[in-house]
Design an enzyme around this catalytic site. Structure first.
Site, PDB file in Angstrom:
ATOM      1  CD  GLN A  95      62.306  49.350 -19.217  1.00 37.84           C
ATOM      2  OE1 GLN A  95      61.219  48.974 -18.769  1.00 37.84           O
ATOM      3  NE2 GLN A  95      63.428  48.797 -18.830  1.00 37.84           N
ATOM      4  CB  SER A  98      63.971  44.585 -24.800  1.00 39.37           C
ATOM      5  OG  SER A  98      64.041  44.299 -23.436  1.00 39.37           O
ATOM      6  CD  GLU A 126      62.040  45.052 -13.803  1.00 42.10           C
ATOM      7  OE1 GLU A 126      63.264  45.050 -14.015  1.00 42.10           O
ATOM      8  OE2 GLU A 126      61.224  44.472 -14.529  1.00 42.10           O
ATOM      9  CD  GLU A 170      66.027  30.009 -16.997  1.00 43.39           C
ATOM     10  OE1 GLU A 170      65.487  31.019 -17.500  1.00 43.39           O
ATOM     11  OE2 GLU A 170      65.459  28.908 -16.897  1.00 43.39           O
TER      12      GLU A 170
END
Lengths: 414, 377, 414, 377
Positions: C142, C145, C260, C387
């Site tokens: 993937q 990012s 995911e 978070e």
């Protein structure tokens, strides 16, 4: 500077030595002797409360007559014209003495409302109220919070409508401490509902004996009532009791809020100091036969580290004051820790007590702790929630950016 | 026999409907300040309409023969509603003590009344310190006729008990007292001569507690002489699981209340739940509640299955639910801000219940070691 | 439904029983015997890593040949056409067996990239790559990012510029696991820098042997390199390798991200299961003579409550799967707890070890724990920071409102 | 004598400038993987330019006669910079052990070399378990000539020591070994016959540690025979305060790094520090750092004043700073996200140092009881 402060400190001590005794060591005690109350909120019977207010007024008058009634105030209103650092230093020194608790007068009235009147009130109001307040004659309260405006004060909806030379106020205020003893209250009202929310607010000084002002005690979860709701029903206030401009009340409110401050070493004082005393806590463990429980001892050590390190933080702030330096973030940190340490202490003690914390066996110094336990949630909320305090620390001390103004919020802000 | 999921859902919704009608907040607040601390009319309806007192009592003793899973559903709902009733003391503590004794005669004599809702009962174990440690029991039992007291084949109990739930109102009091054989279980009539019960002031007014003074009170031995320690251990595991269900129900209620407020209360032009500080607080509460509920329900299931993992699971449920309830009760107040710590808002009722439940069987100072003991560590 | 699932479960067990053995009890051990490694990241030597990949491919081929290679996939690409619940149930049952670790193929490629190709790729790409991937021949990674686009993926800046029938890609990707073993990568690129940021992204399937694709290992704080940076320099990709519309890549990315998922009971598996085993932890305390320290015992109990309650959460989710019911929030909660429990365990153990955790004395099963300790910070970040996961729990499970779109952010969003 | 605030500020800024020039991250990373684990040239400059090795050594022994307050300022800066140097072992552990012995002759013989930067030294106390409990010391000291070994008025040491900071490079090793009189302090030359030192693999490569094997190593008694336990207690208090200063400096650096990143890193069109989750994390770090710094500096001041509150304050500083450093080192990584756990980012160097400092003198398993002991609880 440091020399000046030393001279001032010496003068303070001379004054105090002449009038009052040194405070007894509040942490010294003998297990099983005396009152085992652990109340954070006072909740005295009415006659005792009135007597307490009387003694507070009396001590404030003595301060005033000796030049310590309003340390930062201008001389024309009986003030001393010194700096906030002098003021903090006075408080710190006075806390070593056995004086009447003047919180009823000073926390809101002298600390926050007085400076606001000085900055924004018309001259006749200043001339009348400022000496009266600092001499101990008048008590003032803050009519800001509303059921729908807590952390977000600019959302107040109490209406004020012009009627000739007067304004007519209608609405409900809440969390008003000392309202039942107050002669005046500073009220935030909405005068322009169409303006962005910060721009439609006007501030008035409300004599509490005006018809239509009704003070009702507000009971908190401890069972006592240390706050009030104040209902304003067709309360008629003359325009000369307005502070600041019409629709300019937010500026007035900011003056009040900026004068809210922690005092150095607040943990050391008050009836709950015992809750954080190593001697008291270890005596409790001995009395409950848990003294040799290493799991509890480990938690006691963790708690005492917080308590003692906070004392060190306060000691350093105090040393700065003596040197004439305004403390940095220590005081905000200390304020946050005050609530956290008491909360930890209350839960630690309840674990030490076990069932003795849930039903009163009559044993001295055990079930009494529940008074503190039930007050702890308030410590994380009153005077700014933990969340608001952390925002302030992060933004003012660390320079982290504010939350961006949202499109929804932007419409109603300036 | 364990009811399947749809039967459990039906039971839950019947109990919830009943409690919403019969135990709304106003009723709880009224009963909190009354004596007795419950409404006998509601107790009767609970029996007649829902047959709850007999739910987990074996059919041979007049009950419906369900077990801890079904009882857990009922207790979760009672915990949510803060029901003021002698249910926990009667059905969990007393009935389970009798069952744990293995005394078929006593079961046949005492349980049908409980199952029928006719008898309220309680269990008196702890004394001054509130401890459930059998070694700390000092109340004494002597045979009738021994030491010159009374006569016949019964027993006389003398001593003091504390923290006795619903102790001033129970028709039947099971008492653990010491004989020469060790701690043993006895049955005492609520109004027996020599027995005095006085209310204790409690942190949580929704759960009444009493101090009992026993002065040569006539009593009947339940189970064998000296079996009290073993019975206490069994009751403690069972009661921990039952209490965990109550706590789990209470903590989910706190989470729901906080999330609802966070969704609807606006400050600064936004719902407060859109602020990450509030949002993450609610997420932390959710994590605790999910863990607590899983621990409590799984422990009930393992108990019902008679699994060897049950005692450990009971300990895990007790700790996880005690912690989750205290945490969510505290944070629920914090999410509400000022209104949350007023007397008028119900948040403090849950805070009080959470703390009192956490400490009921000793609290963190003892439950960690108890769990490690069950784990053999 | 429950009956179907039981039949499926039985079929799975027949298949597994025929091919592999039951897994040994990973928590059973004898103190001082065997490998004391506590590595969360594998960091195998290259030849062992290649062998591991070979075994993974082989086991995937066996799954595929027996109808378990792609349980949710359509039959025309070798899939089984069943539901995600069947898929989760398969995983849960397989975890009881001693099979090759197929994470290299499945976590990213089969779990996330495969469904994305199915949904968005042109037919020839599907026909070629889907069977190849699920048969174990091709591995996919993937390429999402970037250094400047972590939590906020829509900020990717890797450029793709049209050049005739091709596109030319330039940029840097990061945190690309399994890139060194992959035949293909799914890349998000910026094709329209002037559009709002979610609307200028295009997705491409990049054969990893294309000239200009350079994979460099990225060393993490443990010292090993389990991730890669992938540098794309004038990488030429034909337009028929595009997924979705030009500038429509955000939709493609969402397909990938929605696939995911956590697997039920992930704590039970893996080389670090021992870290959470009551037996292992109590043996460590005996070996370090801390077994009777009640302070440490109290913390052990707290840790074990988290671990065992998490197991109960997983057991309940698994029971739902067997009944054909998709688990609720349990799986997201379990994923969050996985990292938290391992973090707590690592710090608890380091307190048990004391100095033995900071320098290697050679004692079995002591200093080895530092491998886990050093991996714990990654557990709170990888696959979505703590978070972000809390945002998701609060918004999706509790229905709390999202943060309002800010004026600054709004400009660059759709 | 305690320097006033402006002198302390000057000292701080001189040390910070020096370390920014001489111990930047690249230098630390290079030394981490070198032997010796420090740069002798920088050590020499540290002496020549700043006179740091002698800062807290009394003037009569060749030092500048400052105390723990000034030393604390230096150590805060060294902690910030992760300086790789034998400073802590030499100046804190070894020099303080010699001073604590009260042995004027040994002070006069050993301290001038340390003060002049000519001698590096260390203290070997812990053995297998790393414990500082005097009862666990098993290394033995026998008089020269006793047991047939050697001759003369000296001693011979035999045993093993571990966790000896800078143990492979120290010119002088102070060793606690057991005589018939109990644990006692001895001086051994770094290259003495019978002494072998090998590096231990460490979690924190910026602090070298060694395992020492002593085989009838010639040694000199420091202080009186059997005084080792008392000396160890004094050194431990002093070293806890010194370590706290290092930890406080390191934790403030973590806070600053995290806050800087939170101000400048953008995601979702905003600086990440504008998200409350990150903002409150930074506020929590600030609270811990302020507490730690206050505890560390106040303990140093009480030590300098010879206050009876000093031993308690030393314990408080040790716990508060250990906790704050570990917390800020962890949360610094979390604020940074992925980049924070790469090898290339310095965050993990602080994480490693934080953990190794926390456990250096035993860690939480022993420091709580040590503090309660100092409090008389």
């Amino acid at each position: 500077m440091e020399h000046d402060m030393q001279a001032f400190a010496a003068e303070v001590r001379r004054f105090l030595d002449a009038h009052v005794a040194k405070a007894p060591d509040r942490t010294a005690f003998t297990w099983g002797e005396g009152d085992d109350s652990m109340a954070y909120f006072s909740s005295l019977p009415p006659e005792e409360e009135r007597e307490q207010v009387r003694r507070a007024r009396e001590w404030q008058r003595i301060r005033y007559e000796n030049g310590f009634g309003w340390i930062t105030g201008p001389p024309e209103y009986g003030g001393r014209g010194l700096t906030p650092v002098h003021d903090l230093l006075y408080d710190a020194i006075e806390s070593e003495y056995d004086v009447a608790d003047t919180g009823t007068l000073s926390v809101i009235g002298l600390g926050m409302i007085g400076p606001t009147i000085l900055a924004h009130a018309p001259q006749p109001l200043k001339d009348h109220w400022l000496p009266a307040m600092y001499r101990g004659d008048a008590i003032a309260c803050q009519l800001f919070s509303e059921p729908g405006a807590g952390s977000d004060l600019a959302s107040v909806t109490t209406r004020a409508v012009r009627d000739g030379e007067d304004w007519v106020l209608n609405g409900q205020k809440v969390w008003t401490s000392v309202a039942q003893h107050s002669q005046i209250g500073l009220a935030l009202t909405r005068t322009n509902p169409d303006a962005p929310k910060h721009r439609g607010i006007t501030a008035f000084l409300v004599p509490m004996d005006t018809p239509g002002v009704e003070v009702r005690p507000l009971r908190q979860m401890t069972g006592g009532a240390d706050f009030n709701e104040v209902f304003l029903t067709d309360v008629r206030i003359p325009d000369d009791h307005r502070l600041g401009e019409v629709d300019g009340g937010w500026t007035v409110a900011l003056t009040t809020l900026m004068n809210e401050r922690a005092t150095v070493g607040s943990e050391g004082a008050g009836p709950v100091a015992a809750a954080l005393s190593p001697d008291r806590l270890s005596a409790l463990m001995r009395a409950t036969w848990t003294w040799d429980d290493r799991a509890l001892r480990g938690r006691l050590a963790e708690l005492l580290v917080d308590v003692l390190a906070t004392e060190h933080l306060n000691a350093r702030a105090l040393r700065k004051l003596h040197a004439g330096v305004a403390p940095g973030p220590e005081m905000s940190v200390s304020k946050l820790l005050y609530g956290q340490n008491l909360t930890k202490a209350a839960h630690f003690v309840s674990d030490v007590l076990g069932p003795r914390a849930i039903a009163d066996t009559g044993q001295w110094g055990t079930y009494a702790w529940t008074e503190l336990l039930l007050a702890t949630p308030a410590l994380r909320i009153l005077g700014g929630t933990e969340e608001i305090m952390k925002n302030i620390l992060a933004e003012r001390v660390l320079g982290l950016p504010k939350e961006p103004v949202t499109t929804a919020a932007k419409e109603v802000r300036h | 026999m364990i009811a399947d999921e749809s039967e459990l859902d039906e039971l839950r919704s019947a109990v919830r409907d009943f409690l919403e009608a019969k135990s709304p907040e106003e009723a709880v607040r009224k009963l909190m300040e009354s004596e007795p601390r419950y409404d006998p009319a509601v107790w009767a309806q609970l029996t007649e309409q829902l047959r709850l007192p007999g739910l987990a009592i074996p059919e041979e003793y007049g009950g419906d023969g369900f077990g801890p899973v079904e009882l857990g559903v009922v207790l979760e709902e009672m915990g949510r509603a803060l029901l003021c009733a002698p249910f926990f003391a009667t059905v969990v503590l007393a009935a389970q003590a009798v069952l744990a004794s293995g005394d078929a005669e006593a079961c046949a004599r005492l349980l049908p009344g409980i199952a029928a809702g006719a008898t309220t009962a309680t269990l008196a174990v702890a004394e001054n310190s509130g401890s459930w440690d059998p070694a700390l029991i000092s109340a004494r039992a002597v045979r009738d006729g021994e030491g010159g007291v009374g006569g016949g084949g019964g027993w006389r109990l003398t001593g003091r008990k504390g923290f006795v739930i619903d102790g001033t109102t129970a028709d039947l009091v099971l008492v653990v007292a010491r004989t020469v054989g060790g701690p043993s279980l006895f049955a005492v009539d609520g109004p027996a001569p020599g027995l005095t019960a006085e209310s204790m002031e409690t942190l949580d007014a929704t759960r009444a507690m009493a101090r009992l003074t026993l002065d040569a009170v006539p009593a009947t031995l339940i189970g064998s002489d000296g079996a009290g320690g073993r019975i206490m251990a069994k009751v403690l595991d069972y009661a921990s699981v039952a209490l965990a269900a109550e706590q789990s129900g209470g903590s989910r209620r706190c989470l729901e209340t906080a999330a609802e407020y966070a969704r609807t209360r606006h400050q600064f032009g936004r719902p407060i739940g859109s602020f990450q500080a509030v949002k993450h607080k609610c997420a932390d509460m959710l994590v605790q509640v999910e863990l607590a509920e899983a621990a409590s329900r799984e422990a009930a299931r393992l108990a019902a299955e008679g699994s060897p993992d049950y005692p450990v699971a009971a300990g895990v449920a007790h700790v996880a639910c005690s912690r989750a309830y205290m945490f969510t009760a505290m944070e629920n107040i914090q999410v509400h801000g000022g209104i949350g710590f007023t007397w008028e808002h119900p948040a403090h009722l849950y805070f009080r219940r959470a703390k009192s439940s956490q400490l009921l069987f000793g609290g963190p100072a003892v439950y960690s070691e108890r769990l490690l003991d069950r784990l053999g560590i």
